[in-house]
Motif scaffolding. Structure first.
Motif, PDB file in Angstrom:
ATOM      1  N   VAL A  65      -9.799  -0.786  -3.246  1.00  0.00           N
ATOM      2  CA  VAL A  65      -8.850   0.258  -2.881  1.00  0.00           C
ATOM      3  C   VAL A  65      -7.546   0.057  -3.509  1.00  0.00           C
ATOM      4  CG1 VAL A  65      -7.607   0.767  -0.877  1.00  0.00           C
ATOM      5  CG2 VAL A  65      -9.991   0.366  -0.717  1.00  0.00           C
ATOM      6  N   GLU A  66      -7.057  -1.067  -3.712  1.00  0.00           N
ATOM      7  CA  GLU A  66      -5.650  -1.404  -4.186  1.00  0.00           C
ATOM      8  C   GLU A  66      -5.746  -0.889  -5.658  1.00  0.00           C
ATOM      9  OE1 GLU A  66      -4.158  -5.407  -1.702  1.00  0.00           O
ATOM     10  OE2 GLU A  66      -5.668  -5.728  -3.607  1.00  0.00           O
ATOM     11  N   GLU A  67      -6.687  -1.022  -6.343  1.00  0.00           N
ATOM     12  CA  GLU A  67      -6.865  -0.439  -7.982  1.00  0.00           C
ATOM     13  C   GLU A  67      -6.889   1.103  -7.971  1.00  0.00           C
ATOM     14  OE1 GLU A  67     -10.675  -1.801  -9.521  1.00  0.00           O
ATOM     15  OE2 GLU A  67      -9.825  -3.928  -9.583  1.00  0.00           O
ATOM     16  N   ARG A  68      -7.291   1.606  -6.811  1.00  0.00           N
ATOM     17  CA  ARG A  68      -7.230   3.015  -6.522  1.00  0.00           C
ATOM     18  C   ARG A  68      -6.098   4.043  -6.100  1.00  0.00           C
ATOM     19  NH1 ARG A  68     -11.820   0.557  -7.221  1.00  0.00           N
ATOM     20  NH2 ARG A  68     -13.626   1.788  -8.370  1.00  0.00           N
ATOM     21  N   LEU A  69      -5.236   2.988  -5.531  1.00  0.00           N
ATOM     22  CA  LEU A  69      -3.987   3.659  -4.648  1.00  0.00           C
ATOM     23  C   LEU A  69      -2.702   3.120  -5.412  1.00  0.00           C
ATOM     24  CD1 LEU A  69      -4.647   3.176  -1.056  1.00  0.00           C
ATOM     25  CD2 LEU A  69      -4.799   5.269  -2.239  1.00  0.00           C
ATOM     26  N   PRO A  70      -2.450   3.754  -6.623  1.00  0.00           N
ATOM     27  CA  PRO A  70      -1.219   3.420  -7.465  1.00  0.00           C
ATOM     28  C   PRO A  70       0.025   3.609  -6.585  1.00  0.00           C
ATOM     29  CG  PRO A  70      -2.177   5.495  -8.242  1.00  0.00           C
ATOM     30  CD  PRO A  70      -3.314   4.940  -7.264  1.00  0.00           C
ATOM     31  N   VAL A  71       0.221   4.827  -5.978  1.00  0.00           N
ATOM     32  CA  VAL A  71       1.164   4.863  -4.980  1.00  0.00           C
ATOM     33  C   VAL A  71       1.092   4.597  -3.581  1.00  0.00           C
ATOM     34  CG1 VAL A  71       2.703   6.647  -4.204  1.00  0.00           C
ATOM     35  CG2 VAL A  71       1.632   6.953  -6.422  1.00  0.00           C
ATOM     36  N   HIS A  72       1.910   3.399  -3.060  1.00  0.00           N
ATOM     37  CA  HIS A  72       1.439   2.639  -1.867  1.00  0.00           C
ATOM     38  C   HIS A  72       2.365   3.419  -0.840  1.00  0.00           C
ATOM     39  CE1 HIS A  72      -1.057  -0.270  -3.658  1.00  0.00           C
ATOM     40  NE2 HIS A  72      -0.008  -0.343  -4.567  1.00  0.00           N
ATOM     41  N   THR A  73       2.179   4.511  -0.666  1.00  0.00           N
ATOM     42  CA  THR A  73       2.638   5.345   0.460  1.00  0.00           C
ATOM     43  C   THR A  73       1.523   6.315   1.115  1.00  0.00           C
ATOM     44  OG1 THR A  73       3.726   7.126  -1.168  1.00  0.00           O
ATOM     45  CG2 THR A  73       5.080   5.240  -0.454  1.00  0.00           C
ATOM     46  N   GLY A  74       1.940   6.822   2.203  1.00  0.00           N
ATOM     47  CA  GLY A  74       0.840   7.902   2.699  1.00  0.00           C
ATOM     48  C   GLY A  74      -0.052   7.198   3.601  1.00  0.00           C
ATOM     49  N   TYR A  75      -1.306   8.002   4.099  1.00  0.00           N
ATOM     50  CA  TYR A  75      -2.083   7.372   5.045  1.00  0.00           C
ATOM     51  C   TYR A  75      -2.960   6.457   4.669  1.00  0.00           C
ATOM     52  CZ  TYR A  75      -5.954   8.318   8.419  1.00  0.00           C
ATOM     53  OH  TYR A  75      -6.624   8.225   9.555  1.00  0.00           O
ATOM     54  N   GLU A  76      -3.693   6.629   3.361  1.00  0.00           N
ATOM     55  CA  GLU A  76      -4.287   5.555   3.030  1.00  0.00           C
ATOM     56  C   GLU A  76      -3.675   4.058   2.726  1.00  0.00           C
ATOM     57  OE1 GLU A  76      -4.447   8.519   1.717  1.00  0.00           O
ATOM     58  OE2 GLU A  76      -6.414   9.233   1.435  1.00  0.00           O
ATOM     59  N   ALA A  77      -2.472   4.406   2.267  1.00  0.00           N
ATOM     60  CA  ALA A  77      -1.849   3.215   2.050  1.00  0.00           C
ATOM     61  C   ALA A  77      -1.323   2.302   3.593  1.00  0.00           C
ATOM     62  CB  ALA A  77      -0.388   3.423   1.524  1.00  0.00           C
ATOM     63  N   GLU A  78      -1.134   3.317   4.321  1.00  0.00           N
ATOM     64  CA  GLU A  78      -0.885   2.752   6.041  1.00  0.00           C
ATOM     65  C   GLU A  78      -2.137   2.096   6.229  1.00  0.00           C
ATOM     66  OE1 GLU A  78       2.467   4.750   7.745  1.00  0.00           O
ATOM     67  OE2 GLU A  78       1.261   6.158   7.094  1.00  0.00           O
ATOM     68  N   LEU A  80      -4.597   0.908   4.578  1.00  0.00           N
ATOM     69  CA  LEU A  80      -4.775  -0.486   3.625  1.00  0.00           C
ATOM     70  C   LEU A  80      -3.750  -1.776   4.179  1.00  0.00           C
ATOM     71  CD1 LEU A  80      -5.932  -1.957   1.379  1.00  0.00           C
ATOM     72  CD2 LEU A  80      -4.344  -0.979  -0.202  1.00  0.00           C
ATOM     73  N   SER A  81      -2.477  -1.152   4.450  1.00  0.00           N
ATOM     74  CA  SER A  81      -1.344  -2.312   5.055  1.00  0.00           C
ATOM     75  C   SER A  81      -2.185  -3.011   6.181  1.00  0.00           C
ATOM     76  CB  SER A  81      -0.186  -1.672   5.211  1.00  0.00           C
ATOM     77  OG  SER A  81       0.786  -2.577   6.024  1.00  0.00           O
ATOM     78  N   ALA A  82      -2.613  -1.961   7.271  1.00  0.00           N
ATOM     79  CA  ALA A  82      -3.127  -2.540   8.412  1.00  0.00           C
ATOM     80  C   ALA A  82      -4.433  -3.506   8.475  1.00  0.00           C
ATOM     81  CB  ALA A  82      -3.210  -1.441   9.252  1.00  0.00           C
ATOM     82  N   LEU A  83      -5.407  -3.065   7.507  1.00  0.00           N
ATOM     83  CA  LEU A  83      -6.424  -3.615   6.989  1.00  0.00           C
ATOM     84  C   LEU A  83      -6.191  -5.181   6.484  1.00  0.00           C
ATOM     85  CD1 LEU A  83      -9.342  -4.098   6.657  1.00  0.00           C
ATOM     86  CD2 LEU A  83      -9.198  -2.911   4.567  1.00  0.00           C
ATOM     87  N   THR A  84      -5.170  -5.212   5.527  1.00  0.00           N
ATOM     88  CA  THR A  84      -4.989  -6.214   4.928  1.00  0.00           C
ATOM     89  C   THR A  84      -4.375  -7.369   5.885  1.00  0.00           C
ATOM     90  OG1 THR A  84      -4.277  -5.244   2.732  1.00  0.00           O
ATOM     91  CG2 THR A  84      -3.434  -7.576   3.160  1.00  0.00           C
ATOM     92  N   LEU A  85      -3.437  -6.974   6.863  1.00  0.00           N
ATOM     93  CA  LEU A  85      -2.967  -7.730   7.926  1.00  0.00           C
ATOM     94  C   LEU A  85      -4.221  -8.406   8.788  1.00  0.00           C
ATOM     95  CD1 LEU A  85       0.194  -5.667   8.832  1.00  0.00           C
ATOM     96  CD2 LEU A  85       0.251  -8.111   8.014  1.00  0.00           C
TER      97      LEU A  85
END
Length: 212
Positions: A65-78, A80-85
């Protein structure tokens, strides 16, 4: 069916507890190598079960997912942040991120599912209830997901000890969809906790004709 449609179908079936939801998500992954969301959803599915046997797979999906989300903003990025935590054992912080997302999108039933999953493992049932009750006035009864939300609201109230409210919301969910597994689950829990075991058995027997 396009990858986006397969992913959204998988999410819709996941919040309704259908056993084939992962198959749709896997199909979305296979259909579009560059698509991050289904990988993120699959990682959340595996993480929510807290099974140590899939730990490496969750880490692999996060990396993809990190490879496919170059811009770390928006729904998917949030998400991902919650998942990583969550993956790091910081479930309170993870649930807080999801709760903040629900402030912006209180009728996103997928967010209600994963925040409820996360808080369940923390044992903070009042927090779980606070989130659903805060969102409840925003929901419209005509929404396609309203019954699903009611089932999550029922479970949150049951866990927090508001048994009469839990039964009412759960039965309302089942009136909308008698095959609603999470609604049935919440009502069964509630009747058991109220000592109404026979009524619980009868309720589940009546509903079981709607289950595959």
């Amino acid at each position: 069916m396009k990858a986006e449609e397969q992913c959204q179908t998988g999410i819709a079936r996941s919040v309704r507890c259908y056993s084939d939801s992962m198959a749709y998500i896997d199909s979305a992954i296979a259909a579009d190598e560059s698509y991050a969301l289904p990988r993120l959803v699959k990682a959340w599915m595996l993480q929510s079960d807290r099974e140590t046997t899939v730990s490496e797979k969750v880490s692999q999906l996060i990396a993809e997912v990190e490879e496919r989300l170059p811009v770390h903003t928006g729904y998917e990025a949030e998400l991902l942040s919650a998942l990583t935590l969550s993956r790091e054992g910081k479930s309170i912080e993870s649930a807080t991120v999801l709760e903040q997302m629900l402030y912006k999108s209180p009728t996103d039933v997928y967010l209600h599912k994963i925040v409820q999953d996360e808080i369940f493992w923390l044992g903070k049932s009042q927090w779980m209830r606070d989130i659903t009750e805060r969102a409840a006035p925003i929901w419209q009864e005509t929404s396609a997901d309203y019954g699903v939300f009611l089932s999550y609201r029922a479970f949150a109230n049951e866990e927090a000890g508001y048994l009469d409210d839990a039964e009412r919301f759960g039965r309302a969910a089942l009136e909308i969809d008698p095959g609603d597994i999470w609604g049935a689950h919440a009502v069964a829990h509630t009747l058991l906790m109220k000592g109404e075991t026979l009524q619980g058995v009868e309720c589940l027997e009546e509903l079981s004709i709607h289950w595959g």
